[in-house]
Motif scaffolding. Sequence first.
Motif, PDB file in Angstrom:
ATOM      1  N   MET A 116      22.644  13.581  86.464  1.00 20.52           N
ATOM      2  CA  MET A 116      22.658  15.044  86.505  1.00 20.52           C
ATOM      3  C   MET A 116      21.523  15.580  85.635  1.00 20.52           C
ATOM      4  O   MET A 116      21.279  15.091  84.534  1.00 20.52           O
ATOM      5  N   GLN A 117      20.835  16.605  86.153  1.00 18.33           N
ATOM      6  CA  GLN A 117      19.730  17.226  85.421  1.00 18.33           C
ATOM      7  C   GLN A 117      19.776  18.735  85.608  1.00 18.33           C
ATOM      8  O   GLN A 117      20.072  19.235  86.697  1.00 18.33           O
ATOM      9  N   ILE A 118      19.472  19.464  84.541  1.00 17.82           N
ATOM     10  CA  ILE A 118      19.315  20.908  84.598  1.00 17.82           C
ATOM     11  C   ILE A 118      17.933  21.236  84.073  1.00 17.82           C
ATOM     12  O   ILE A 118      17.534  20.761  83.003  1.00 17.82           O
ATOM     13  N   THR A 119      17.192  22.058  84.831  1.00 18.42           N
ATOM     14  CA  THR A 119      15.827  22.393  84.435  1.00 18.42           C
ATOM     15  C   THR A 119      15.529  23.862  84.710  1.00 18.42           C
ATOM     16  O   THR A 119      16.123  24.474  85.597  1.00 18.42           O
ATOM     17  N   ASP A 120      14.571  24.410  83.933  1.00 15.91           N
ATOM     18  CA  ASP A 120      14.079  25.767  84.174  1.00 15.91           C
ATOM     19  C   ASP A 120      12.560  25.755  84.289  1.00 15.91           C
ATOM     20  O   ASP A 120      11.912  26.795  84.117  1.00 15.91           O
ATOM     21  N   LYS A 121      11.982  24.617  84.625  1.00 13.29           N
ATOM     22  CA  LYS A 121      10.523  24.482  84.654  1.00 13.29           C
ATOM     23  C   LYS A 121       9.967  24.968  85.989  1.00 13.29           C
ATOM     24  O   LYS A 121       9.419  24.210  86.791  1.00 13.29           O
ATOM     25  N   PHE A 122      10.090  26.273  86.193  1.00 10.72           N
ATOM     26  CA  PHE A 122       9.562  26.903  87.405  1.00 10.72           C
ATOM     27  C   PHE A 122       9.454  28.402  87.143  1.00 10.72           C
ATOM     28  O   PHE A 122       9.929  28.903  86.104  1.00 10.72           O
ATOM     29  N   ASP A 123       8.838  29.103  88.043  1.00 14.09           N
ATOM     30  CA  ASP A 123       8.638  30.546  87.951  1.00 14.09           C
ATOM     31  C   ASP A 123       9.953  31.260  87.649  1.00 14.09           C
ATOM     32  O   ASP A 123      10.934  31.089  88.375  1.00 14.09           O
ATOM     33  N   SER A 124       9.982  32.018  86.594  1.00 12.23           N
ATOM     34  CA  SER A 124      11.103  32.834  86.106  1.00 12.23           C
ATOM     35  C   SER A 124      12.279  32.013  85.598  1.00 12.23           C
ATOM     36  O   SER A 124      13.351  32.558  85.360  1.00 12.23           O
ATOM     37  N   GLY A 125      12.077  30.715  85.390  1.00 16.44           N
ATOM     38  CA  GLY A 125      13.148  29.883  84.845  1.00 16.44           C
ATOM     39  C   GLY A 125      13.463  30.235  83.403  1.00 16.44           C
ATOM     40  O   GLY A 125      12.585  30.582  82.620  1.00 16.44           O
ATOM     41  N   ASN A 126      14.756  30.147  83.054  1.00 15.21           N
ATOM     42  CA  ASN A 126      15.174  30.389  81.666  1.00 15.21           C
ATOM     43  C   ASN A 126      16.518  29.741  81.433  1.00 15.21           C
ATOM     44  O   ASN A 126      17.543  30.205  81.940  1.00 15.21           O
ATOM     45  N   ILE A 127      16.523  28.642  80.679  1.00 10.98           N
ATOM     46  CA  ILE A 127      17.756  28.051  80.163  1.00 10.98           C
ATOM     47  C   ILE A 127      17.365  26.997  79.132  1.00 10.98           C
ATOM     48  O   ILE A 127      16.277  26.415  79.208  1.00 10.98           O
TER      49      ILE A 127
END
Length: 380
Positions: A1-12
């Motif tokens: 399982m992975q959670i990422t915000d490494k993209f346009d408008s990502g935030n976490i």
Amino acid sequence: MQITDKFDSGNIRVIDTSDAANIQLEIKHDHQSEFFQWFHFKLQTDPINRGEAQEHVMHITNAGKSAYVKGWLDYQAVASYDREHWFRVPTQFDGEKLTISLTPIYDSVYFAYFAPYSYERHQDLLHNAQMHPDCQLQVLGQTLDGRDMSLLKIGAEAEGKRSVWITARQHPGETMAEWFVDGLVGRLLDEDDGVARALLNKVVFYIVPNMNPDGGVRGHLRTNAVGVNLNREWLEPSMARSPEVFLVREKMLATGVDMFLDVHGDEALPVNFVAGCEGVVAYDARHKALEDKFKKIMIAITPEFQDDRGYGKGAPGKANPTVATHWVGNHFRCLAYTIEMPFKDNDLLPDYSVGWSDERSSLLGRDFLTGVYHMIDDLR
């Protein structure tokens, strides 16, 4: 399982993903700012665990310290498997943490505070619009991160024509604002639409679909690249601190303004409404009559709009002059409104599957164009 915000408008910010039933997360602050509320992240997982569908429970542990805590009450996050169709998911707030639950049916799913409007889609909106013979795409200058401050000028200049200005997303996390403009521009450029054709005979529109592209890409809620709230910069903007406002304001001074709409979203109130210029120094009986007429027209046009709930009226002469609607309405002595849409739902006309949504925001933008049409002859 992975959670990422490494993209346009990502935030976490990921704290712990060791247990799908107890995922620990935080929302990041806007850069150089105390504001935070916008979140947008992707969950990559195996939806089946030991032959059974697996519920994922995500706790945003710092929600109780966010910018607008009342915004979490009766709120439901949105999710999407294809990044096009967003639906509401079970969400609870206990005063400290926001808990989002979903049993995914696919390997990858996105979650967000509201349906995102990506920078790539923003570019599509601008460049598709410029293909219309009545539209010019102008670049006023650059932001602090080097992005274009783009303006759509729609309609040919001619003596006697009115200048209508529309700005959106001063607060980048209020993505419903650009969805609103998306719908409005689409209708305005529809050559088969009678309202649009009639308007362009009388009006030149100046539309800034995204006032804060840096904040949007960075995943901010409310501020630009250096933590500045643009909707508190209109009295004395600067290229060093708030070039977005400085550039737009300079263009306004060159064109004049007969009507101004600044499009936003409100975290707490589950209705659509407008906020006007009651407290500005130049406010008078004519200004009030224009405001009252516009609200009555919008109530007649769509049940999505109302005037019973909203912000309190400003005391005479006490309006904050750094706010866009107040500065424009006062300086140009024109009809100026802040439009507010909900992050939750319009509880006068609820949709329990999607709540207030990107599509409903776009439709409201189209409806507001009808309201503008009925006001044009009264503006000057």
